[in-house]
Each structure stands twice: as structure tokens, then as C-alpha cells.
Write a protein that holds these residues in place. Structure first.
Motif, PDB file in Angstrom:
ATOM      1  N   LEU A 159       5.698  -1.433   6.758  1.00 30.82           N
ATOM      2  CA  LEU A 159       7.081  -1.786   7.063  1.00 30.82           C
ATOM      3  C   LEU A 159       7.355  -1.544   8.539  1.00 30.82           C
ATOM      4  N   PRO A 160       8.276  -2.314   9.140  1.00 27.98           N
ATOM      5  CA  PRO A 160       8.653  -2.045  10.539  1.00 27.98           C
ATOM      6  C   PRO A 160       9.119  -0.612  10.744  1.00 27.98           C
ATOM      7  N   TYR A 161       9.776  -0.033   9.758  1.00 29.49           N
ATOM      8  CA  TYR A 161      10.266   1.343   9.874  1.00 29.49           C
ATOM      9  C   TYR A 161       9.106   2.320  10.093  1.00 29.49           C
ATOM     10  N   LEU A 162       7.998   2.082   9.400  1.00 29.81           N
ATOM     11  CA  LEU A 162       6.820   2.930   9.570  1.00 29.81           C
ATOM     12  C   LEU A 162       6.193   2.720  10.941  1.00 29.81           C
ATOM     13  N   GLN A 163       6.116   1.469  11.353  1.00 24.72           N
ATOM     14  CA  GLN A 163       5.465   1.144  12.618  1.00 24.72           C
ATOM     15  C   GLN A 163       6.251   1.668  13.813  1.00 24.72           C
ATOM     16  N   ASN A 164       7.579   1.755  13.657  1.00 26.78           N
ATOM     17  CA  ASN A 164       8.441   2.214  14.753  1.00 26.78           C
ATOM     18  C   ASN A 164       8.918   3.645  14.539  1.00 26.78           C
ATOM     19  N   TRP A 165       8.203   4.393  13.723  1.00 26.50           N
ATOM     20  CA  TRP A 165       8.607   5.756  13.367  1.00 26.50           C
ATOM     21  C   TRP A 165       8.732   6.626  14.621  1.00 26.50           C
ATOM     22  N   SER A 166       9.875   7.290  14.747  1.00 27.51           N
ATOM     23  CA  SER A 166      10.113   8.155  15.902  1.00 27.51           C
ATOM     24  C   SER A 166      11.094   9.250  15.498  1.00 27.51           C
ATOM     25  N   HIS A 167      10.599  10.499  15.484  1.00 25.66           N
ATOM     26  CA  HIS A 167      11.464  11.636  15.173  1.00 25.66           C
ATOM     27  C   HIS A 167      12.401  11.898  16.348  1.00 25.66           C
ATOM     28  N   PRO A 168      13.703  12.191  16.119  1.00 22.83           N
ATOM     29  CA  PRO A 168      14.332  12.514  14.829  1.00 22.83           C
ATOM     30  C   PRO A 168      15.073  11.364  14.168  1.00 22.83           C
ATOM     31  N   LYS A 169      15.062  10.174  14.802  1.00 26.92           N
ATOM     32  CA  LYS A 169      15.872   9.093  14.229  1.00 26.92           C
ATOM     33  C   LYS A 169      15.263   8.506  12.959  1.00 26.92           C
ATOM     34  N   SER A 170      13.956   8.689  12.771  1.00 24.91           N
ATOM     35  CA  SER A 170      13.291   8.161  11.572  1.00 24.91           C
ATOM     36  C   SER A 170      13.203   9.251  10.510  1.00 24.91           C
ATOM     37  N   VAL A 171      13.663   8.924   9.311  1.00 29.02           N
ATOM     38  CA  VAL A 171      13.645   9.886   8.205  1.00 29.02           C
ATOM     39  C   VAL A 171      13.184   9.184   6.937  1.00 29.02           C
ATOM     40  N   ILE A 172      12.726   9.950   5.965  1.00 27.81           N
ATOM     41  CA  ILE A 172      12.170   9.363   4.740  1.00 27.81           C
ATOM     42  C   ILE A 172      13.234   8.602   3.965  1.00 27.81           C
ATOM     43  N   VAL A 173      14.462   9.124   3.915  1.00 26.10           N
ATOM     44  CA  VAL A 173      15.526   8.417   3.197  1.00 26.10           C
ATOM     45  C   VAL A 173      15.776   7.054   3.821  1.00 26.10           C
ATOM     46  N   GLY A 174      15.773   6.984   5.140  1.00 26.26           N
ATOM     47  CA  GLY A 174      15.922   5.693   5.817  1.00 26.26           C
ATOM     48  C   GLY A 174      14.763   4.761   5.512  1.00 26.26           C
ATOM     49  N   LEU A 175      13.551   5.323   5.449  1.00 29.22           N
ATOM     50  CA  LEU A 175      12.374   4.531   5.090  1.00 29.22           C
ATOM     51  C   LEU A 175      12.517   3.936   3.693  1.00 29.22           C
ATOM     52  N   ILE A 176      12.983   4.742   2.746  1.00 28.10           N
ATOM     53  CA  ILE A 176      13.143   4.244   1.376  1.00 28.10           C
ATOM     54  C   ILE A 176      14.214   3.155   1.320  1.00 28.10           C
ATOM     55  N   LYS A 177      15.286   3.306   2.099  1.00 29.32           N
ATOM     56  CA  LYS A 177      16.318   2.276   2.148  1.00 29.32           C
ATOM     57  C   LYS A 177      15.727   0.946   2.610  1.00 29.32           C
ATOM     58  N   GLU A 178      14.891   0.981   3.671  1.00 29.28           N
ATOM     59  CA  GLU A 178      14.281  -0.261   4.139  1.00 29.28           C
ATOM     60  C   GLU A 178      13.304  -0.798   3.103  1.00 29.28           C
ATOM     61  N   MET A 179      12.576   0.101   2.434  1.00 26.31           N
ATOM     62  CA  MET A 179      11.635  -0.313   1.407  1.00 26.31           C
ATOM     63  C   MET A 179      12.354  -1.080   0.292  1.00 26.31           C
ATOM     64  N   ILE A 180      13.487  -0.550  -0.139  1.00 24.73           N
ATOM     65  CA  ILE A 180      14.271  -1.218  -1.183  1.00 24.73           C
ATOM     66  C   ILE A 180      14.725  -2.593  -0.705  1.00 24.73           C
ATOM     67  N   ALA A 181      15.218  -2.659   0.544  1.00 19.53           N
ATOM     68  CA  ALA A 181      15.710  -3.931   1.082  1.00 19.53           C
ATOM     69  C   ALA A 181      14.598  -4.974   1.166  1.00 19.53           C
ATOM     70  N   LYS A 182      13.415  -4.569   1.632  1.00 20.47           N
ATOM     71  CA  LYS A 182      12.304  -5.516   1.760  1.00 20.47           C
ATOM     72  C   LYS A 182      11.793  -5.956   0.392  1.00 20.47           C
ATOM     73  N   PHE A 183      11.734  -5.035  -0.567  1.00 16.06           N
ATOM     74  CA  PHE A 183      11.246  -5.377  -1.904  1.00 16.06           C
ATOM     75  C   PHE A 183      12.246  -6.247  -2.656  1.00 16.06           C
ATOM     76  N   GLN A 184      13.530  -6.210  -2.264  1.00 12.12           N
ATOM     77  CA  GLN A 184      14.504  -7.120  -2.859  1.00 12.12           C
ATOM     78  C   GLN A 184      14.247  -8.567  -2.435  1.00 12.12           C
ATOM     79  N   GLU A 185      13.632  -8.733  -1.275  1.00 13.98           N
ATOM     80  CA  GLU A 185      13.285 -10.075  -0.796  1.00 13.98           C
ATOM     81  C   GLU A 185      11.996 -10.581  -1.450  1.00 13.98           C
TER      82      GLU A 185
END
Length: 518
Positions: A159-185
Motif C-alpha cells: 500500500l502507498p501508506y506502507l511505502q511512505n511510512w514515516s514516524h510519527p505521522k504514520s500509525v497502524i490505525v491509519g494503515l488499517i484505514k487505508e487497507m479497508i479503503a483499498k480493499f473496498q475498491e
């Protein structure tokens, strides 16, 4: 043939994307959870159970940023209290192993009016939260993985979220939100059909094909087939070298489609100018999936960290490649990976390990530019009575490079030595500017994409050559074609000094590689 789609596991009523403020779970200090702590033991067994922070801290005893990891997992537990946590052994692509915290559970995905519980597994690296989790689907026996833009055949999630991971703005909850959005497509799993259902789907697909040309079921694979037939090249990195490679490849007309992945934040002058003046067939993107089905992927990126030691600088490059290489390899699984990032020998080795590609399809730019220049100097500057094609610069980029001749008797040994010394003196005053490296890269890409079977001095796996026994990449004369290195040219000359220098370079490079954390 698969069934599209049956509901294999209806989720409990849940509103996708509902991540509002909630009270963080309290930390149990007693550590007296049923079953205690250990491998495969649940952290929590229900919504009423407290989150055992102290137990988790003990479990993460070897993690570098244990407290930060615990705090983040507390927040994950707010939204997904059903996740199960355990310590298990993870096997990396280079066959190395490490005990890592991982958690499994399901995430709810709304697709075509139904809500599905998608089973997933997250592996938390010991450098978390500064490194992204490794994410997989965890299908049950009656599910099959749907390979697509964000999932490979092994179920690994990109996912783009994983590829652009940068602490502290990147968090697991945010990753799961993007995962849900992408899997809905694009739902990543489907249920395995019974034999009767499979025959029905085959029949419907056949009818659709003969009545409409291409059915909806097959249209995606047809689009993928078309993508694979064009000469598509991707350049990774929007710095000076990335721009130089893009312009040189475009000028030679090698690629039908040329993608420049600009991974920098904000607007950079060079890529902006490329967009303004609109080079033909050039696309600029920040989305790694834009590289899909490339024949060649060129790495020009280098980390701009503020580390002081050379090892730290190289490690920062490795950390960046850890996020890039698996994803780009997933999007272009039959490509040749061409490495121009520095130090090129080590970063080519790192790319080979992280991609799990065969060694012939992972090459570094090596001493190709020096070899081409040397051949030109001998023939056109020194006017030697030789084509110049019998001489190569091999080994390691920089001061430790070695000049060698092929086994053809083109002149006496004394004349070779005198000519070599004079040519190397002229070569040393030539710098390696971005535009000249870009031209050299374009020449190699031309040989690969058009299967020219031309000889280049490129960084390739040197184990087994010149009595080198370690897994290192050094420049050797190689025939390049559509599958990368098709053959390494073996010189018949027995020069002990050449072997000694190459073995010394191999030893030095291998020593540094052993200190890197892949």
C-alpha cells in the motif's frame, strides 16, 4: 475459475471508517491473564479485558523502541480489540530469521453491498515505529488470494501508506484505514467455488466472450496483457541522476512508456520542468503502482540522512530500499532491476536480497561508463591499432577499479601495459556527472529492452569468478539482454594482480555487507 462473489463470512454490525475519539485502554499491571504470556497467547480475549501493557513490555524486551510500540498497540486495541498477539519466527527473503511480535484478526470491508471480514496478519519489526509493519492476508481453507495491485500471490500487502511510512505521522490505525479503503475498491480474497458453480461461471464467461469480444471477468487480465507487451521503463528517484536517466532514455526513443517516480516531498524544480515541457511518453508519479509491468526498473535514489559514519549512511539507504524494492518487484515481477544508487555494489546486493529476484535480473551500473570511456580513449584519443573492445574496467567503482584485457592477442604485453597506463591517466581526470551516467544507463537499458546481446561491464554476482567465494557484486563484462545478464565473459588471461585486487574488493564489500541490517 472463481465465483464472484459469495459472502464467506458476514461481519458483525460495524461502521467502516468509524475511528472517532475513544478512551485509551488501561494498562493491567498484574499480568495475571488466563494462560499467561508466551508464544501464541492472546493479549486479550474480549472487549472487557484490560490491555496488558506490562506483559507486552516484557514480550518486547529486545525491541529498540519498546515504549513507543506499546503505546501504539494500545491505540490499535481501542479500535480492534479482537486482535490476537503472539511472538513467532519470521523468515525474511534472504532466509534470515527473527522472532517478531505479530497480531492477527479481521478487518471489515464493505464490497458490493455486503460486509466481509478480511483476515489479516501484521508483523511488527523490532525497529517499529520507525519501520513499517509487514502485512499479509491470512486466508482460511475456503478462500483464495486475488492477486492484484495491492496483493501478491503469497498474500503480502502493498500500500502507498506502507511505502511512505514515516514516524510519527504514520500509525497502524491509519494503515488499517487505508487497507479497508483499498480493499473496498478491489476485494483481495474470494471464496473457492464448488464444481457446479465453476462450470456455470466457465459457461457464462464463454458466452460473454463470443458475444461481446471480451467479458468483464477477463477484461482486467487482457489489460494486464497489453501492459506487458509495451516497452515500459521506470526510473525511481526525481533527483539529478533520475532526471538525467529519464531525459537520456527519452532521447534514445527506447521506451513506449517511461515512468519517473518522484519520491521527494513538495515540488522539485527538475520534475516540475519535465511536466511543464511535456516530454513524449513520460509520466511523473508518486505512486509506486504506476511502475507496473515495467521491463526495466532503474534505482537512482539515495538517502539524504544526516548520519556521520559511512556505515550509517549505507544503512539509511538500505532502510529506504527495504520499503521500495519489495513493492516495485511486486508490480514488475518479470523486470530487470538496474541499480545506480550508491554504493552501487552494495545496493545491488541489497536489492537482490530484498527482491528475491534471480541474480541475472539484478544488476548495477558498475564500471560501464568507465569501460566505454576507456575504449573510446584507446581508439580515438591514443589512436591505438586496436578496436578498444578487448579492454574492460572491472571490479569496484572508484579507486579500486581494475583494467583487464580479453584473451585476444591484439598486441604485445609490454605495449598493453604502456597503453593501459596512459589510458587510465586520461580516464582518471574524467568525472562522473549525472548526465554522463544517465547516458550510460540509457545505453544499458537499450541493450536490455531491445535484447541486443551487447557486452557491458556491470555489477553482477561475482561468486565463483576469480576465486571469489562470497556473495558480492562486482563489475564484470556481461552480455545483456531482455533477461538481464545472459552470460559473463571470462577472460583467458591469467593475471594474478587482477585476481588479487578483485578478491580484496570482494573481501572489503562482504565485510561491510555483514554489518548491514536487511
Amino acid at each position: 475459475m472463481r465465483v464472484e462473489f459469495s459472502v464467506w463470512e458476514e461481519a458483525e454490525p460495524w461502521t467502516a471508517g468509524k475511528f472517532g475519539p475513544q478512551r485509551l485502554p488501561s494498562c493491567s499491571k498484574s499480568g495475571t491473564r488466563p494462560g499467561g504470556w508466551g508464544r501464541g497467547i492472546w493479549l486479550g480475549t474480549g472487549l472487557e479485558m484490560e490491555f496488558d501493557c506490562e506483559g507486552l513490555r516484557r514480550l518486547l524486551g529486545k525491541y529498540k523502541f519498546r515504549d513507543l510500540t506499546v503505546e501504539e498497540l494500545k491505540n490499535v486495541n481501542v479500535f480492534f480489540p479482537h486482535f490476537k498477539y503472539s511472538m513467532d519466527t519470521y523468515v525474511f527473503k534472504d532466509s534470515s530469521q527473527k522472532d517478531l511480535l505479530n497480531f492477527t484478526g479481521t478487518i471489515p470491508v464493505m464490497y458490493q453491498g455486503n460486509t466481509y471480514n478480511i483476515p489479516i496478519r501484521f508483523w511488527i519489526l523490532d525497529s517499529h515505529p520507525f519501520a513499517p509493519p509487514i502485512c499479509f492476508l491470512k486466508p482460511t481453507a475456503n478462500m483464495e488470494i486475488s492477486v492484484g495491485k495491492h496483493v501478491d500471490a503469497q498474500g503480502r500487502i502493498y500500500l502507498p501508506y506502507l511505502q511512505n511510512w514515516s514516524h510519527p505521522k504514520s500509525v497502524i490505525v491509519g494503515l488499517i484505514k487505508e487497507m479497508i479503503a483499498k480493499f473496498q475498491e478491489e476485494l483481495p480474497l474470494y471464496s473457492l467455488p464448488s464444481s457446479d458453480e465453476a462450470r456455470q461461471v466457465d459457461l457464462l464467461a464463454y458466452i460473454a466472450k463470443i458475444t461481446e469480444g471480451v467479458s468483464g471477468i477477463n477484461s482486467k487480465s487482457w489489460a494486464n496483457h497489453e501492459n506487458k507487451t509495451v516497452n515500459k521503463v521506470t526510473v525511481v528517484g526525481g533527483g539529478e541522476l533520475g532526471i538525467a536517466c529519464t531525459v537520456a532514455i527519452s532521447a534514445k526513443g527506447i521506451a513506449d512508456r517511461l515512468v519517473l517516480l518522484d519520491l521527494s516531498e513538495g515540488t522539485k524544480g527538475a520534475t516540475m520542468d519535465l511536466e511543464i515541457f511535456n516530454l513524449p511518453n513520460v509520466e511523473i508519479s508518486k505512486d509506486l503502482s504506476a511502475s507496473a509491468h515495467s521491463k526495466v526498473v532503474i534505482f537512482t535514489v539515495n538517502s539524504l540522512g544526516s548520519s556521520q559514519s559511512y556505515l550509517d549512511v549505507v544503512q539509511s539507504n538500505v532502510d529506504m530500499f527495504r520499503a521500495l524494492v519489495p513493492a516495485l518487484g511486486h508490480y514488475s515481477q518479470h523486470s530487470v532491476l538496474l541499480i545506480a544508487s550508491q554504493p552501487v555494489e552494495i545496493m545491488t546486493y541489497v536489492t537482490w536480497k530484498l527482491s528475491a529476484f534471480p541474480a541475472n535480473r539484478v544488476i548495477g551500473i558498475g564500471c560501464n561508463l568507465d569501460s566505454q570511456r576507456l575504449q573510446y580513449i584507446i581508439t580515438n584519443v591514443l589512436k591505438a591499432q586496436t578496436s578498444g573492445k578487448e579492454v574492460w574496467v572491472i571490479g569496484e567503482q572508484g579507486e579500486d577499479k581494475v583494467l583487464t584485457w580479453s584473451g585476444q592477442e591484439v598486441m604485445s604485453h609490454t605495449s598493453q601495459v604502456q597503453l593501459s597506463n596512459r589510458a587510465m591517466e586520461l580516464l582518471r581526470v574524467k568525472g562522473q556527472r549525472s548526465w554522463s551516467v544517465g547516458l550510460s544507463v540509457a545505453d544499458m537499458v537499450d541493450s536490455i529492452v531491445n535484447n541486443k546481446k551487447k557486452v557491458h561491464s556491470v555489477s553482477t554476482l561475482a561468486k565463483g569468478y576469480y576465486d571469489i567465494n562470497s556473495e558480492v557484486f562486482l563489475s564484470l563484462p556481461c552480455i545483456l539482454g531482455i533477461s538481464g545478464v545472459s552470460e559473463v565473459i571470462k577472460t583467458t588471461l591469467k593475471e594474478d594482480t587482477v585476481s588479487e585486487k578483485l578478491q580484496s574488493s570482494a573481501s572489503s564489500i562482504h565485510g561491510l555487507q555483514q554489518q548491514l541490517k536487511l
